[in-house]
Motif scaffolding. Structure first.
Motif, mmCIF file in Angstrom:
data_model
loop_
_atom_site.group_PDB
_atom_site.id
_atom_site.type_symbol
_atom_site.label_atom_id
_atom_site.label_comp_id
_atom_site.label_asym_id
_atom_site.label_seq_id
_atom_site.Cartn_x
_atom_site.Cartn_y
_atom_site.Cartn_z
ATOM 1 N N ALA A 45 -51.323 -77.333 29.529
ATOM 2 C CA ALA A 45 -50.649 -78.081 28.456
ATOM 3 C C ALA A 45 -51.052 -77.536 27.088
ATOM 4 N N GLU A 46 -52.333 -77.214 26.909
ATOM 5 C CA GLU A 46 -52.789 -76.636 25.639
ATOM 6 C C GLU A 46 -52.152 -75.266 25.417
ATOM 7 N N GLN A 57 -45.227 -82.196 20.016
ATOM 8 C CA GLN A 57 -44.782 -83.036 21.121
ATOM 9 C C GLN A 57 -45.660 -82.822 22.341
ATOM 10 N N CYS A 58 -45.769 -83.863 23.146
ATOM 11 C CA CYS A 58 -46.601 -83.826 24.345
ATOM 12 C C CYS A 58 -45.787 -83.246 25.506
ATOM 13 N N PRO A 59 -46.282 -82.197 26.145
ATOM 14 C CA PRO A 59 -45.520 -81.614 27.250
ATOM 15 C C PRO A 59 -45.569 -82.504 28.493
ATOM 16 N N ILE A 85 -49.844 -86.621 31.901
ATOM 17 C CA ILE A 85 -50.319 -86.045 30.644
ATOM 18 C C ILE A 85 -50.050 -87.047 29.533
ATOM 19 N N SER A 86 -51.083 -87.298 28.716
ATOM 20 C CA SER A 86 -50.887 -88.140 27.532
ATOM 21 C C SER A 86 -51.506 -87.425 26.338
ATOM 22 N N CYS A 87 -50.890 -87.619 25.183
ATOM 23 C CA CYS A 87 -51.350 -86.967 23.959
ATOM 24 C C CYS A 87 -51.623 -88.024 22.897
ATOM 25 N N ASP A 88 -52.759 -87.877 22.224
ATOM 26 C CA ASP A 88 -53.083 -88.760 21.101
ATOM 27 C C ASP A 88 -52.367 -88.210 19.873
ATOM 28 N N ILE A 94 -55.158 -83.772 24.091
ATOM 29 C CA ILE A 94 -54.418 -83.910 25.345
ATOM 30 C C ILE A 94 -55.361 -84.495 26.392
ATOM 31 N N ARG A 95 -54.886 -85.486 27.122
ATOM 32 C CA ARG A 95 -55.628 -86.095 28.217
ATOM 33 C C ARG A 95 -54.778 -86.007 29.466
#
Length: 125
Positions: A45-46, A57-59, A85-88, A94-95
């Motif tokens: 994701a990174e 945007q969060c993938p 996948i969640s993004c702050d 990215i978490r």
């Protein structure tokens, strides 16, 4: 005949003892596998955000597979549930989360990419 029954009983006791000892190790190994899988998805994701210029945007898992940043066979955790996948939005952190053994999100057995050995032991109990 009696000797055969005694041998079979001894083998059953040994197999039962081995199962009692091996099952917690199997559970812990699945958790460790999920932590490694979460880390792999996080790295993908990174990489997706950095190389494809989509830092805002969060993938999704599907975005990673479509862009070939992640193998389509590695999208599920050891329990067969896709990683989430969640993004702050504030920090851009990215978490990646696995739903864990109960396959439900938001429960104490959820597994994250930043787990430490103590967290693995806690969830394995």
């Amino acid at each position: 005949l009696v000797e055969v029954l005694i041998v079979v009983a001894i083998m059953a006791v040994i197999a039962g003892g081995a199962t009692i000892l091996a099952f917690p190790l199997y559970k812990e190994s699945r958790i460790k596998t999920a932590v490694i899988g979460c880390g792999t998805v996080k790295q993908a994701a990174e990489l997706y955000q950095n190389l494809d210029g989509t830092a805002d945007q969060c993938p999704t898992i599907q975005d990673l597979v479509n862009s070939k940043k992640l193998d389509g066979k590695k999208i599920d955790d050891p329990w067969g549930v896709p990683y989430k996948i969640s993004c702050d939005q504030g920090t851009g952190e990215i978490r990646v989360i696995s739903a864990g053994n109960d396959r439900k999100e938001g429960t104490p057995d959820d597994i994250r990419d930043d787990f430490k050995p103590a967290d693995i032991k806690r969830v394995a109990q």
